[in-house]
Design an enzyme around this catalytic site. Structure first.
Site, PDB file in Angstrom:
ATOM      1  CB  THR A  13      -3.915  -6.523  17.676  1.00  0.00           C
ATOM      2  OG1 THR A  13      -3.623  -7.288  16.314  1.00  0.00           O
ATOM      3  CG2 THR A  13      -2.441  -6.485  18.287  1.00  0.00           C
ATOM      4  CB  SER A  63      -8.847  -3.713  11.383  1.00  0.00           C
ATOM      5  OG  SER A  63      -7.338  -4.341  10.675  1.00  0.00           O
ATOM      6  CB  THR A 103      -2.967  -1.447  13.317  1.00  0.00           C
ATOM      7  OG1 THR A 103      -2.798  -2.585  13.223  1.00  0.00           O
ATOM      8  CG2 THR A 103      -3.138  -0.493  15.191  1.00  0.00           C
TER       9      THR A 103
HETATM   10  N1  ASP Z   1      -4.426  -8.473  13.267  1.00  0.00           N
HETATM   11  C1  ASP Z   1      -4.733  -6.685  13.524  1.00  0.00           C
HETATM   12  C2  ASP Z   1      -6.344  -5.665  13.044  1.00  0.00           C
HETATM   13  O1  ASP Z   1      -7.173  -6.433  13.050  1.00  0.00           O
HETATM   14  C3  ASP Z   1      -3.509  -6.150  13.542  1.00  0.00           C
HETATM   15  C4  ASP Z   1      -3.692  -4.577  14.632  1.00  0.00           C
HETATM   16  O2  ASP Z   1      -5.307  -4.786  14.733  1.00  0.00           O
HETATM   17  O3  ASP Z   1      -2.649  -4.190  15.445  1.00  0.00           O
HETATM   18  O4  ASP Z   1      -6.045  -5.204  12.281  1.00  0.00           O
END
Ligand code: ASP
Length: 371
Positions: free
Chosen positions: A51, A98, A132
């Site tokens: 994100t 992620s 995250t």
């Molecule tokens: N969808 C995102 C990820 O790549 C969520 C984030 O990065 O906060 O995990």
């Protein structure tokens, strides 16, 4: 979709930045343009997506956006304030949400960090931009496998880069400041978001959208990143990084370890299917203090009784979100391992790495006490 607008004071000339966008490897890195005065510390930024590099259709698209819409180089170029704290060298390792990070990405990150610290004596530290969702898993994997004491800091964001009040820029700035801080040395892999520094082993994502999502239950974070300085108040006591016995030399794949989540009337078919499938280890996200129900125990007893051999190793973790899982005779005699305070996804990583070295249950128990 333009990143520059969203980052506030980004109208300054990007060329003034002490930013180098390197290809893979140091050899191709061009010389840095520095202003007069002492050279700021060098911090490498390894970008993997998430994100923090996400782009949405508008500034109010907070939940619908594409992770990895921007490169690490674009994030760095949009943040001129970084140059006051560090000379940045950027590399793109992946550009995914992620949930789609792979073991291959982990091996690539560990390999690049090792090469950077080996070949770049100027490198003060490494920052990894990451989604995250699984950030804590990558952080703990690197905490166990990076063999240097210079700081490695993971950073992400809860709002995409195009959002009004995006949290990514300040998080990235704070992560770079932490990686450049001599005080961060020797504290293992760190996670910096929301002005807080957490230890890779103990931190976990606790909220879907709130900015204060990364918490260390019971034990608390290690320090703050405030305007004046990076301030540490505690440090991890478990073995990590330079003091770790785990060695990725020659490792191209990992033993298979899966997680089974406990609940009322659990379906033993899940455990049976994993065993049938030849899994190397199972982490139980048990209820309470890592308690195993009669149904699960019956399914496991097929493989937990002596003799110890090629059977999967069973680790008891728990689903409560905090607290210790301690050895208990009723489970120990079946050859199970107590997962201590590791949450199921972290217990899985330690078990995967443990199984690259041994299948001896007592040795694995020692590792769960030490890491
Ligand atoms: N969808 C995102 C990820 O790549 C969520 C984030 O990065 O906060 O995990």
């Amino acid at each position: 979709m333009r990143l520059r607008r969203q980052y506030g004071a980004v109208t300054r000339v990007v060329a003034a930045l002490a930013v180098v966008v390197a290809g893979r490897g140091l050899a191709g890195a061009p010389a840095l343009a520095q202003e007069a005065g002492p050279a700021p510390p060098v911090v490498w930024v390894l970008a993997t997506g998430g994100t923090i590099s996400g782009g949405g259709a508008s500034s109010t698209s907070l939940t619908e956006y594409r992770a990895g819409a921007f490169t690490g180089a674009e994030l760095v170029a949009a943040l001129p304030d970084l140059a006051r704290h560090a000379t940045i060298r950027v590399e793109q390792v992946a550009n995914v949400g992620s949930p789609n990070i792979t073991f291959e990405d982990w091996l690539a990150l560990a390999g690049r960090i090792d090469a950077i610290f080996r070949d770049d004596p100027e490198a003060a530290g490494v920052v990894i931009t990451h989604g995250t969702n699984t950030l804590e898993e990558t952080a703990y994997f690197l905490n166990l496998t990076v063999r240097h004491d210079r700081p490695v800091v993971l950073v992400g964001a809860q709002r995409p880069a195009t959002a009004i009040s995006a949290d990514g820029p300040l998080n990235l700035l704070n992560a770079v400041r932490t990686a450049a801080s001599p005080e961060a040395r020797g504290k293992g892999v760190l996670v910096v978001l929301n002005d807080e520094i957490n230890a890779a082993r103990d931190v976990t994502k606790t909220s879907t959208y709130r900015l204060e999502t990364f918490r260390t239950p019971d034990l608390g974070f290690l320090g703050y990143v405030d305007g004046d300085r990076v301030a540490f108040y505690r440090e991890p006591t478990r073995r990590h990084t330079a003091d770790s016995e785990f060695d990725l030399t020659g490792v191209t794949a990992f033993p298979r370890v899966d997680i089974v989540y406990s609940y009322v009337e659990p379906n033993p078919v899940l455990i049976e299917a994993l065993i049938e499938d030849g899994v190397d280890g199972i982490v139980l996200a048990g209820t309470g203090a890592g308690i195993v129900s009669r149904r699960e125990r019956a399914a496991l007893e097929r493989v937990t009784g002596p003799p110890v051999g090629a059977r999967p190793i069973i680790v008891r973790s728990n689903r409560t979100g905090s607290g210790r899982v301690v050895p208990l005779p009723a489970y120990d005699e079946l050859g199970m391992v107590a997962g201590d305070t590791l949450n199921p996804q972290k217990a899985r990583i330690l078990l995967m790495l443990a199984l690259t070295r041994t299948r001896d249950v007592d040795e694995i128990r020692r590792m769960f006490r030490e890491y």
